[in-house]
Design a protein around this motif. Structure first.
Motif, short mmCIF file in Angstrom:
data_model
loop_
_atom_site.label_atom_id
_atom_site.label_comp_id
_atom_site.label_asym_id
_atom_site.label_seq_id
_atom_site.Cartn_x
_atom_site.Cartn_y
_atom_site.Cartn_z
N LEU A 15 10.06 1.34 -6.57
CA LEU A 15 10.72 0.19 -5.95
C LEU A 15 10.93 0.42 -4.45
O LEU A 15 10.81 -0.50 -3.64
CB LEU A 15 12.06 -0.08 -6.63
N TYR A 16 11.25 1.66 -4.08
CA TYR A 16 11.38 2.00 -2.67
C TYR A 16 10.06 1.78 -1.95
O TYR A 16 10.02 1.25 -0.83
CB TYR A 16 11.82 3.45 -2.52
N GLY A 17 8.96 2.16 -2.59
CA GLY A 17 7.65 1.98 -1.98
C GLY A 17 7.33 0.52 -1.71
O GLY A 17 6.83 0.17 -0.64
N VAL A 18 7.63 -0.32 -2.68
CA VAL A 18 7.37 -1.76 -2.51
C VAL A 18 8.28 -2.33 -1.42
O VAL A 18 7.86 -3.16 -0.61
CB VAL A 18 7.57 -2.51 -3.84
N GLY A 19 9.52 -1.89 -1.38
CA GLY A 19 10.43 -2.28 -0.31
C GLY A 19 10.64 -3.77 -0.17
O GLY A 19 10.66 -4.29 0.95
N GLN A 20 10.80 -4.46 -1.28
CA GLN A 20 10.97 -5.92 -1.22
C GLN A 20 12.29 -6.29 -0.56
O GLN A 20 13.35 -5.75 -0.90
CB GLN A 20 10.89 -6.53 -2.60
N ARG A 21 12.21 -7.23 0.38
CA ARG A 21 13.41 -7.72 1.07
C ARG A 21 13.27 -9.22 1.31
O ARG A 21 12.15 -9.73 1.45
CB ARG A 21 13.60 -7.00 2.42
N GLN A 22 14.41 -9.88 1.41
CA GLN A 22 14.42 -11.29 1.75
C GLN A 22 14.60 -11.46 3.25
O GLN A 22 15.34 -10.72 3.89
CB GLN A 22 15.56 -12.01 1.02
N ALA A 23 13.89 -12.42 3.79
CA ALA A 23 14.10 -12.79 5.19
C ALA A 23 15.43 -13.52 5.31
O ALA A 23 15.99 -14.00 4.31
CB ALA A 23 12.96 -13.68 5.68
N PHE A 24 15.96 -13.59 6.52
CA PHE A 24 17.20 -14.34 6.75
C PHE A 24 16.97 -15.80 6.34
O PHE A 24 15.98 -16.43 6.75
CB PHE A 24 17.59 -14.25 8.23
N SER A 25 17.85 -16.33 5.53
CA SER A 25 17.68 -17.68 4.98
C SER A 25 17.96 -18.75 6.05
O SER A 25 19.02 -18.74 6.68
CB SER A 25 18.62 -17.88 3.79
N SER A 72 -1.36 -4.99 -6.08
CA SER A 72 0.01 -4.97 -5.57
C SER A 72 0.39 -6.29 -4.91
O SER A 72 1.53 -6.76 -5.06
CB SER A 72 0.18 -3.82 -4.57
N ILE A 73 -0.55 -6.88 -4.17
CA ILE A 73 -0.28 -8.16 -3.52
C ILE A 73 -0.02 -9.24 -4.56
O ILE A 73 0.89 -10.07 -4.41
CB ILE A 73 -1.46 -8.56 -2.61
N THR A 74 -0.78 -9.20 -5.64
CA THR A 74 -0.56 -10.15 -6.74
C THR A 74 0.82 -9.93 -7.35
O THR A 74 1.56 -10.89 -7.64
CB THR A 74 -1.64 -9.99 -7.82
N ALA A 75 1.20 -8.66 -7.53
CA ALA A 75 2.53 -8.35 -8.09
C ALA A 75 3.63 -8.82 -7.14
O ALA A 75 4.71 -9.21 -7.60
CB ALA A 75 2.64 -6.85 -8.34
N ASN A 76 3.36 -8.80 -5.85
CA ASN A 76 4.34 -9.27 -4.86
C ASN A 76 4.39 -10.79 -4.76
O ASN A 76 5.23 -11.34 -4.03
CB ASN A 76 4.01 -8.70 -3.48
N ASP A 99 0.81 -1.22 0.00
CA ASP A 99 0.00 0.00 0.00
C ASP A 99 0.85 1.28 0.00
O ASP A 99 0.35 2.35 0.31
CB ASP A 99 -0.98 0.01 1.17
N ARG A 100 2.12 1.15 -0.37
CA ARG A 100 2.97 2.34 -0.51
C ARG A 100 3.16 2.59 -2.01
O ARG A 100 4.17 2.24 -2.59
CB ARG A 100 4.31 2.14 0.20
N ARG A 101 2.17 3.21 -2.59
CA ARG A 101 2.15 3.38 -4.04
C ARG A 101 2.80 4.72 -4.43
O ARG A 101 2.27 5.80 -4.15
CB ARG A 101 0.71 3.30 -4.54
N ILE A 102 3.96 4.64 -5.10
CA ILE A 102 4.69 5.83 -5.55
C ILE A 102 5.01 5.62 -7.03
O ILE A 102 6.07 5.08 -7.38
CB ILE A 102 5.99 6.04 -4.74
N PRO A 103 4.12 6.02 -7.93
CA PRO A 103 4.30 5.71 -9.36
C PRO A 103 5.31 6.60 -10.06
O PRO A 103 5.02 7.27 -11.05
CB PRO A 103 2.88 5.92 -9.92
N ILE A 104 6.53 6.59 -9.53
CA ILE A 104 7.65 7.33 -10.11
C ILE A 104 8.83 6.36 -10.18
O ILE A 104 9.09 5.65 -9.21
CB ILE A 104 8.02 8.54 -9.24
N PRO A 105 9.55 6.33 -11.31
CA PRO A 105 10.69 5.40 -11.42
C PRO A 105 11.64 5.54 -10.24
O PRO A 105 11.93 6.64 -9.77
CB PRO A 105 11.35 5.83 -12.74
N VAL A 106 12.14 4.43 -9.77
CA VAL A 106 13.04 4.28 -8.61
C VAL A 106 12.25 4.39 -7.31
O VAL A 106 12.34 3.52 -6.44
CB VAL A 106 14.20 5.29 -8.61
N PHE A 107 11.44 5.44 -7.17
CA PHE A 107 10.64 5.59 -5.97
C PHE A 107 9.60 4.47 -5.85
O PHE A 107 9.20 4.11 -4.74
CB PHE A 107 9.94 6.94 -5.95
#
Length: 210
Positions: free
Chosen positions: A93-103, A133-137, A83-91
């Protein structure tokens, strides 16, 4: 709802084995709902406790279309915001903030846990934009804290793992709030058991053995 546990091993560093039989220092914060509370609690915990590992345990809504069922307990592989929608390039990706958990491949195999991706937002319900967005994630479950915990943990380079139990089906037939309350007690009991198993597995092992 979530519980944030900062696990501190009395000054042991990342490459030192967690000794068997040594008492764990466990801190928890319950009912801090939403990303703001989760961020603040995570930050305060890291500053005050200097934990070696963070376990974010909590409930989540699941998607039956992705194979989730009520009572399922998942170990999370990746987290992101929906729900952090920032439709500007680079920003964007920051909004989505995808990260991996510790493996933790050995933990996953040893406890035979299910694994999935988690999407985080600040509302219990789901708007049409959230759904897109959830589907995209590629998320199987959604919560209100996980990605915020991951963001702060990543800032301070503290490993974090996420254990989530499904209380309601977002794409099911029942109203979310009603199904959540109906299943909360039983599901949190199952979650507590799973988290205890996770802690028992971690005890006595190096990070590299997880």
């Amino acid at each position: 709802m979530c519980s944030l546990a900062g696990l501190k091993f009395d000054g042991l560093m990342q490459l030192i084995r967690f000794p068997e039989g040594v008492p764990w220092v466990r801190y928890h914060e319950v009912d801090s709902v939403g990303t703001i509370s989760a961020s603040l609690v995570t930050y305060a915990s890291i500053q005050a406790l200097k934990p070696d590992l963070i376990i974010n345990a909590g409930t989540a809504g699941g998607f039956k279309a992705k194979g989730a069922s009520i009572g399922d307990v998942f170990l999370i592989s990746d987290v992101a915001f929906h729900d952090r929608r920032i439709p500007i390039p680079v920003f964007d990706l920051y909004g989505v903030g995808q990260r991996q958990a510790f493996s933790t491949p050995n933990l996953l195999r040893g406890l035979n846990l299910k694994v999935c991706k988690l999407s985080t937002g600040d509302s219990l319900d789901m708007s049409s934009q959230d759904e897109t967005s959830i589907t995209a994630n590629d998320a199987t479950i959604k919560d209100m804290e996980g990605a915020a915990v991951a963001y702060v943990a990543d800032l301070f380079k503290v490993p974090a793992i996420f254990v989530k139990a499904v209380t309601d089906l977002v794409d099911g037939d029942k109203p979310t709030a009603e199904e959540f309350m109906q299943n909360l007690v039983a599901v949190t009991a199952a979650l507590e058991q799973s988290v205890s198993q996770v802690i028992d597995f971690i005890n006595g092992k190096r990070f590299s053995e997880l």
